[in-house]
Design a protein around this motif. Structure first.
Motif, PDB file in Angstrom:
ATOM      1  N   GLY A 118      -8.378  -1.418  -5.245  1.00 20.74           N
ATOM      2  CA  GLY A 118      -7.476  -0.502  -5.462  1.00 20.74           C
ATOM      3  C   GLY A 118      -7.424   0.335  -4.355  1.00 20.74           C
ATOM      4  N   GLY A 119      -7.451   2.205  -4.727  1.00 18.88           N
ATOM      5  CA  GLY A 119      -7.032   2.986  -3.525  1.00 18.88           C
ATOM      6  C   GLY A 119      -8.396   4.085  -4.084  1.00 18.88           C
ATOM      7  N   LEU A 196       2.572   4.129  -6.223  1.00 19.61           N
ATOM      8  CA  LEU A 196       1.540   4.146  -5.440  1.00 19.61           C
ATOM      9  C   LEU A 196       2.199   5.818  -5.572  1.00 19.61           C
ATOM     10  CD1 LEU A 196       0.764   2.545  -2.377  1.00 19.61           C
ATOM     11  CD2 LEU A 196      -0.122   2.284  -4.156  1.00 19.61           C
ATOM     12  N   GLU A 197       0.892   6.778  -5.716  1.00 19.76           N
ATOM     13  CA  GLU A 197       0.684   8.377  -6.432  1.00 19.76           C
ATOM     14  C   GLU A 197       0.979   8.596  -4.863  1.00 19.76           C
ATOM     15  OE1 GLU A 197      -2.456   5.781  -6.488  1.00 19.76           O
ATOM     16  OE2 GLU A 197      -1.438   4.583  -8.597  1.00 19.76           O
ATOM     17  N   TYR A 202      -3.630  12.184  -7.092  1.00 25.32           N
ATOM     18  CA  TYR A 202      -4.333  11.870  -6.311  1.00 25.32           C
ATOM     19  C   TYR A 202      -6.149  12.827  -6.581  1.00 25.32           C
ATOM     20  CZ  TYR A 202      -2.725   7.730  -3.845  1.00 25.32           C
ATOM     21  OH  TYR A 202      -2.703   5.837  -3.493  1.00 25.32           O
ATOM     22  N   VAL A 213      -8.470   4.460  -7.431  1.00 29.59           N
ATOM     23  CA  VAL A 213      -7.286   4.129  -8.634  1.00 29.59           C
ATOM     24  C   VAL A 213      -6.798   2.868  -8.181  1.00 29.59           C
ATOM     25  CG1 VAL A 213      -6.081   5.257  -6.772  1.00 29.59           C
ATOM     26  CG2 VAL A 213      -5.148   5.220  -9.747  1.00 29.59           C
ATOM     27  N   GLY A 214      -6.125   2.326  -9.706  1.00 29.49           N
ATOM     28  CA  GLY A 214      -5.608   0.799  -8.969  1.00 29.49           C
ATOM     29  C   GLY A 214      -4.705   0.360 -10.298  1.00 29.49           C
ATOM     30  N   MET A 215      -3.655  -0.886 -11.034  1.00 28.36           N
ATOM     31  CA  MET A 215      -3.424  -1.348 -11.888  1.00 28.36           C
ATOM     32  C   MET A 215      -3.564  -1.947 -13.108  1.00 28.36           C
ATOM     33  SD  MET A 215       0.481  -0.932  -9.031  1.00 28.36           S
ATOM     34  CE  MET A 215       0.124   0.734  -7.666  1.00 28.36           C
ATOM     35  N   THR A 238      -9.080  -0.948  -0.384  1.00 31.04           N
ATOM     36  CA  THR A 238      -7.820  -1.263   0.460  1.00 31.04           C
ATOM     37  C   THR A 238      -7.534  -0.128   1.412  1.00 31.04           C
ATOM     38  OG1 THR A 238      -6.348  -1.499  -1.420  1.00 31.04           O
ATOM     39  CG2 THR A 238      -7.510  -3.591  -0.573  1.00 31.04           C
ATOM     40  N   ASP A 239      -7.167   0.905   0.639  1.00 32.55           N
ATOM     41  CA  ASP A 239      -6.634   2.155   1.478  1.00 32.55           C
ATOM     42  C   ASP A 239      -7.559   2.701   0.656  1.00 32.55           C
ATOM     43  OD1 ASP A 239      -5.025   0.847  -0.259  1.00 32.55           O
ATOM     44  OD2 ASP A 239      -4.681   3.169  -0.757  1.00 32.55           O
TER      45      ASP A 239
HETATM   46  N1  HPA Z   1      -2.755   2.938  -5.712  1.00 33.58           N
HETATM   47  C1  HPA Z   1      -3.340   3.248  -4.588  1.00 33.58           C
HETATM   48  N2  HPA Z   1      -3.607   2.518  -3.741  1.00 33.58           N
HETATM   49  C2  HPA Z   1      -4.161   1.223  -4.250  1.00 33.58           C
HETATM   50  C3  HPA Z   1      -3.313   0.955  -5.431  1.00 33.58           C
HETATM   51  C4  HPA Z   1      -3.394   1.617  -6.184  1.00 33.58           C
HETATM   52  O1  HPA Z   1      -2.798   1.487  -6.980  1.00 33.58           O
HETATM   53  N3  HPA Z   1      -5.033  -0.487  -5.278  1.00 33.58           N
HETATM   54  C5  HPA Z   1      -3.889  -0.481  -3.839  1.00 33.58           C
HETATM   55  N4  HPA Z   1      -4.315   0.489  -3.644  1.00 33.58           N
END
Ligand code: HPA
Length: 276
Positions: A118-119, A196-197, A202, A213-215, A238-239
Motif C-alpha cells: 500500500g501507499g 494510482l490516486e 490522497y 491506501v491499496g487495492m 511501498t511508497d
Molecule cells: N495507491 C498508492 N500507492 C500504492 C498503492 C495504491 O493503491 N499500492 C501500492 N502503493
C-alpha cells in the motif's frame, strides 16, 4: 440450499478428494508474503483451475495455487495468487476462496492472515515500513455481501466493530518488539484502482483517517467477518503518498520495496502463526 453454498460444497468436496487436512489457519499470500511459502512444509498443492468455481488468476506474477501444509507444526492452507477487483472479478468471485477455506462450511479455517502492498499516507511512515491493519475504510463502491444472504454462512448485517483481531494485533506487536522489527499500525483504505490516486484523492484519504491506501484485502476481510473468522492483515508501505511532494510511481518500484521488506513480514507472520 443457496446457490452459493452449492458452489462452496462442490469446491470443498473436490478439495477433500485431494487432502484430508483440516487447517485452522488460512493465509492469503499477497504482496510481500511470497517468501512464506518456503516456510511451509508442503503436503498438497492444488491448482485453482482444477477447483470447481474457483476464479483463475490473471496476473502473471501470481501462480494460482492452494497450498496445504504445516508451519511450526500448525496445519495451514495458503492461497498463492489472489484476486483484485480491478481485474474484473466480482466481489463474490474474489471472496469465494475465503468461504471455501472457512470453518463454517469449508475446510476448517478459523483465523485468516492477509498481506498487501500500500501507499503510505501517514506522514510518520517511511518506505518499506510494515503496517499492521487495525481497521479499514471500504471505498471500493461495492461489497461482497450484496445480494441474498445465506443465514447459515453469516448474518445479514454483520458487525464490524473488530474487523482485525485485537488479540492478534497485540501478539504481533509483542513479536515485532522481540524480533526488533519496526512496526506501524493504521487504517487501510481500499480503492478499486488500477490507477494510482491523484494528489486530491490522497489529501481526501488522509482527512478521512486513512494511514495507507491499496487495492485489496477489504473484500476478503468482510467475508471473513461475515463467517465469524478472525482476521489479521499487514501492509508493506511501498511508497509515500504526500500530496505536496508526490513523485511518479512505477509498479517496479512497488515490487522492489516490497521484496526488500518481505523477509521482515515473513518472519513476523511465521512467528505469529507459530504462537497462536
Ligand atoms: N495507491 C498508492 N500507492 C500504492 C498503492 C495504491 O493503491 N499500492 C501500492 N502503493
Amino acid at each position: 440450499m443457496s446457490e452459493l453454498r452449492n458452489k462452496i460444497n462442490e469446491a470443498v468436496n473436490f478439495i477433500r478428494t485431494k487432502t484430508s487436512m483440516k487447517p485452522t489457519i488460512g493465509i492469503i499470500l499477497g504482496t510481500g508474503l511470497g517468501g512464506l511459502v518456503k516456510e511451509i512444509e508442503i503436503e498438497t498443492i492444488i491448482d485453482y483451475e482444477d477447483i470447481p468455481h474457483f476464479p483463475i488468476s490473471t496476473v502473471e506474477s501470481h501462480h494460482g495455487k492452494l497450498i496445504f501444509g504445516r508451519i511450526g507444526g500448525k496445519e495451514v492452507v495458503a492461497m498463492q495468487g489472489r484476486f483484485h477487483y480491478y481485474e474484473g472479478y466480482s466481489m463474490q468471485q474474489i471472496t469465494f476462496p475465503v468461504r471455501v477455506m472457512s470453518y463454517k462450511v469449508g475446510l476448517g479455517v478459523e483465523t485468516l492472515f492477509i498481506s498487501n502492498a500500500g501507499g503510505g499516507l501517514n506522514p510518520e511512515f517511511e518506505k518499506g515500513d510494515l503496517m499492521i491493519m487495525t481497521d479499514h475504510i471500504n471505498l471500493l463502491g461495492d461489497n461482497p455481501l450484496i445480494g441474498p444472504n445465506d443465514n447459515e454462512l453469516g448474518p445479514r448485517f454483520p458487525d464490524m466493530s473488530e474487523p482485525y483481531s485485537k488479540e492478534l494485533i497485540a501478539l504481533a506487536e509483542k513479536i515485532a518488539e522481540e524480533e526488533n522489527i519496526k512496526i506501524q499500525k493504521g487504517v487501510y483504505a481500499a480503492l478499486t484502482g488500477p490507477n494510482l490516486e491523484t494528489r486530491a484523492e490522497y489529501r481526501f484519504l488522509r482527512i478521512i483517517g486513512a494511514d495507507a491506501v491499496g487495492m485489496s484485502t477489504v473484500p476478503e476481510n468482510i467475508v471473513a467477518n461475515h463467517m465469524g473468522m478472525k482476521c489479521f492483515g499487514m501492509t508493506i508501505i511501498t511508497d509515500l503518498c504526500d500530496p505536496d511532494n508526490l513523485q511518479p510511481l512505477t509498479v517496479e518500484e512497488v515490487i522492489e520495496v516490497a521484496s526488500k521488506s518481505e523477509p521482515k513480514m515473513t518472519l513476523l507472520m511465521k512467528k505469529l502463526i507459530e504462537r497462536i
